[in-house]
Enzyme design. Structure first.
Site, mmCIF file in Angstrom:
data_model
loop_
_atom_site.group_PDB
_atom_site.id
_atom_site.type_symbol
_atom_site.label_atom_id
_atom_site.label_comp_id
_atom_site.label_asym_id
_atom_site.label_seq_id
_atom_site.Cartn_x
_atom_site.Cartn_y
_atom_site.Cartn_z
ATOM 1 N N ASP A 21 0.711 -1.192 0.004
ATOM 2 C CA ASP A 21 0.009 0.025 -0.171
ATOM 3 C C ASP A 21 0.918 1.297 -0.093
ATOM 4 O O ASP A 21 2.111 1.230 0.514
ATOM 5 C CB ASP A 21 -0.839 -0.148 1.038
ATOM 6 C CG ASP A 21 -2.060 0.778 1.036
ATOM 7 O OD1 ASP A 21 -2.359 1.510 -0.156
ATOM 8 O OD2 ASP A 21 -2.675 1.373 2.073
ATOM 9 N N HIS A 38 2.421 3.668 -9.163
ATOM 10 C CA HIS A 38 2.168 1.930 -9.330
ATOM 11 C C HIS A 38 3.447 1.573 -10.153
ATOM 12 O O HIS A 38 3.775 0.500 -9.911
ATOM 13 C CB HIS A 38 0.783 2.058 -10.001
ATOM 14 C CG HIS A 38 -0.398 2.211 -9.326
ATOM 15 N ND1 HIS A 38 -0.581 1.808 -7.912
ATOM 16 C CD2 HIS A 38 -1.420 3.015 -9.658
ATOM 17 C CE1 HIS A 38 -1.725 2.429 -7.605
ATOM 18 N NE2 HIS A 38 -2.300 2.868 -8.602
ATOM 19 N N LEU A 132 10.542 -20.613 -4.834
ATOM 20 C CA LEU A 132 9.476 -19.668 -4.135
ATOM 21 C C LEU A 132 8.089 -19.764 -4.929
ATOM 22 O O LEU A 132 8.183 -19.685 -6.228
ATOM 23 C CB LEU A 132 9.915 -18.230 -4.105
ATOM 24 C CG LEU A 132 8.980 -17.192 -3.902
ATOM 25 C CD1 LEU A 132 8.755 -17.182 -1.949
ATOM 26 C CD2 LEU A 132 9.440 -15.681 -4.230
HETATM 27 C C1 IPE Z 1 -5.434 -2.609 -0.225
HETATM 28 O O1 IPE Z 1 -4.971 -1.327 -0.177
HETATM 29 C C2 IPE Z 1 -5.436 -3.468 -1.544
HETATM 30 C C3 IPE Z 1 -4.036 -3.697 -1.963
HETATM 31 C C4 IPE Z 1 -3.160 -3.261 -1.459
HETATM 32 C C5 IPE Z 1 -4.286 -3.967 -3.356
HETATM 33 P P1 IPE Z 1 -6.336 -0.088 -0.530
HETATM 34 O O2 IPE Z 1 -5.568 1.064 -0.586
HETATM 35 O O3 IPE Z 1 -7.096 -0.672 -1.500
HETATM 36 O O4 IPE Z 1 -6.915 -0.261 0.954
HETATM 37 P P2 IPE Z 1 -7.859 0.910 1.580
HETATM 38 O O5 IPE Z 1 -9.031 1.189 0.890
HETATM 39 O O6 IPE Z 1 -6.981 1.874 2.278
HETATM 40 O O7 IPE Z 1 -8.379 0.120 3.060
HETATM 41 C C1 IPE Z 2 -1.498 0.270 -3.344
HETATM 42 O O1 IPE Z 2 -1.375 1.623 -3.416
HETATM 43 C C2 IPE Z 2 -1.816 -0.253 -4.811
HETATM 44 C C3 IPE Z 2 -3.159 -0.751 -4.812
HETATM 45 C C4 IPE Z 2 -4.132 -0.686 -4.050
HETATM 46 C C5 IPE Z 2 -3.579 -0.964 -6.303
HETATM 47 P P1 IPE Z 2 -2.622 2.387 -3.386
HETATM 48 O O2 IPE Z 2 -2.962 2.900 -4.866
HETATM 49 O O3 IPE Z 2 -3.682 2.139 -2.522
HETATM 50 O O4 IPE Z 2 -1.811 3.920 -2.643
HETATM 51 P P2 IPE Z 2 -2.485 4.930 -1.671
HETATM 52 O O5 IPE Z 2 -2.812 4.118 -0.784
HETATM 53 O O6 IPE Z 2 -3.763 5.661 -2.373
HETATM 54 O O7 IPE Z 2 -1.246 5.761 -1.296
HETATM 55 MG MG MG Z 3 -4.029 2.353 -0.586
#
Ligand code: IPE
Ligand code: IPE
Ligand code: MG
Length: 247
Positions: A21, A38, A132
């Site tokens: 995240d 990303h 792995l």
């Molecule tokens: C969780 O992250 C999903 C992934 C890392 C793929 P999100 O960014 O979607 O989660 P919330 O919305 O902060 O809970």
């Molecule tokens: C995690 O990073 C990747 C996915 C959920 C696809 P985020 O896109 O949720 O990044 P933040 O949490 O908005 O910073």
């Molecule tokens: Mg996120």
């Protein structure tokens, strides 16, 4: 000194699960579009997969896209899907070189056709690798998975293949998408959020949880080593007393 030197080889988690995240915030901090985050997140995936393989970790599950992430702006979803297809195509030779077997969990029926095709090929081309096991959670959510398992079990009962009185925790586990993997002992979430966000709710029952403020695009092998060292300092009691587990 690297935290790697502190890791006890005999007490490694077999299975590490990671909620990757913070890509969006990482990009915003740099005045860039979320997709830039990303893109850089992929660098971390490469580094962590390599690090886990080098350590001899057997299973690494990466939460890459949740069922709920489909509700993000269309442009971000499309960019993520494109990145997914592109990355898989490029990474297969490296996976094979490093003896890594790819698996996918999630409602992949929702993925675009080209992503499904690319994934199926990558899974098939890496199926004989014995190092792995890399499990990508894509279009995954735990509630979807649990309801899906219930439906499969109901069908098996209806068809007379299973008797309801014989349903145990082990039966249930066999109907989850993770049926062939052990439960994770360690779950890491980056970016300073303290929640599970619909990830492996059943499987994480006794996992040690590790949260770090590091945003995913900055997360590297050294951060993984630190998480493992922290895990190795925990006393895992599984409901027993400290005295019982020390024996
Ligand atoms: C969780 O992250 C999903 C992934 C890392 C793929 P999100 O960014 O979607 O989660 P919330 O919305 O902060 O809970
Ligand atoms: C995690 O990073 C990747 C996915 C959920 C696809 P985020 O896109 O949720 O990044 P933040 O949490 O908005 O910073
Ligand atoms: Mg996120």
């Amino acid at each position: 000194m690297s935290a790697r030197n502190t890791i006890q080889a005999e007490n490694l988690p077999k299975h590490i699960a990671i909620i990757m995240d913070g890509n969006g915030r990482w990009a915003t901090e740099k005045g860039q579009d979320r997709l830039f985050g990303h893109l850089h997140g992929v660098e971390s995936v490469r580094d962590i997969v390599e690090g886990a393989a080098e350590l001899g970790i057997q299973y690494l599950t990466l939460y890459a896209f949740s069922t709920e992430n489909w509700d993000r702006p269309e442009q971000e979803v499309a960019g993520l899907m494109e990145l997914l297809v592109d990355t898989i195509r490029k990474e297969v030779p490296t996976l094979n070189k490093n003896n890594i077997r790819l698996h996918v969990i999630g409602d992949t029926s929702l993925l675009p056709v080209n992503a499904k095709k690319e994934l199926a090929e990558a899974i098939s081309e890496t199926k004989d690798n014995e190092g792995l096991n890399l499990v990508m959670a894509l279009s995954y959510s735990s509630r979807w998975e649990i309801v899906n398992a219930v439906k499969l079990i109901a069908s098996a009962v209806e068809e007379g293949k299973l008797e309801s009185k014989n349903i145990t925790q082990s039966t249930f586990q066999q109907y989850l998408t993770t049926a062939s993997f052990p439960d994770p002992e360690l779950m890491i979430r980056t970016s300073g959020e303290y929640r599970i966000s619909n990830f492996l709710l059943y499987q994480l029952a006794y996992a040690e949880l590790y949260f770090t403020n590091t945003l995913w695009p900055d997360f590297r092998k050294e951060n993984l080593y630190e998480a493992i060292v922290d895990y190795q300092l925990r006393e895992r009691r599984f409901g027993k007393t400290g005295a019982q587990v020390k024996k």
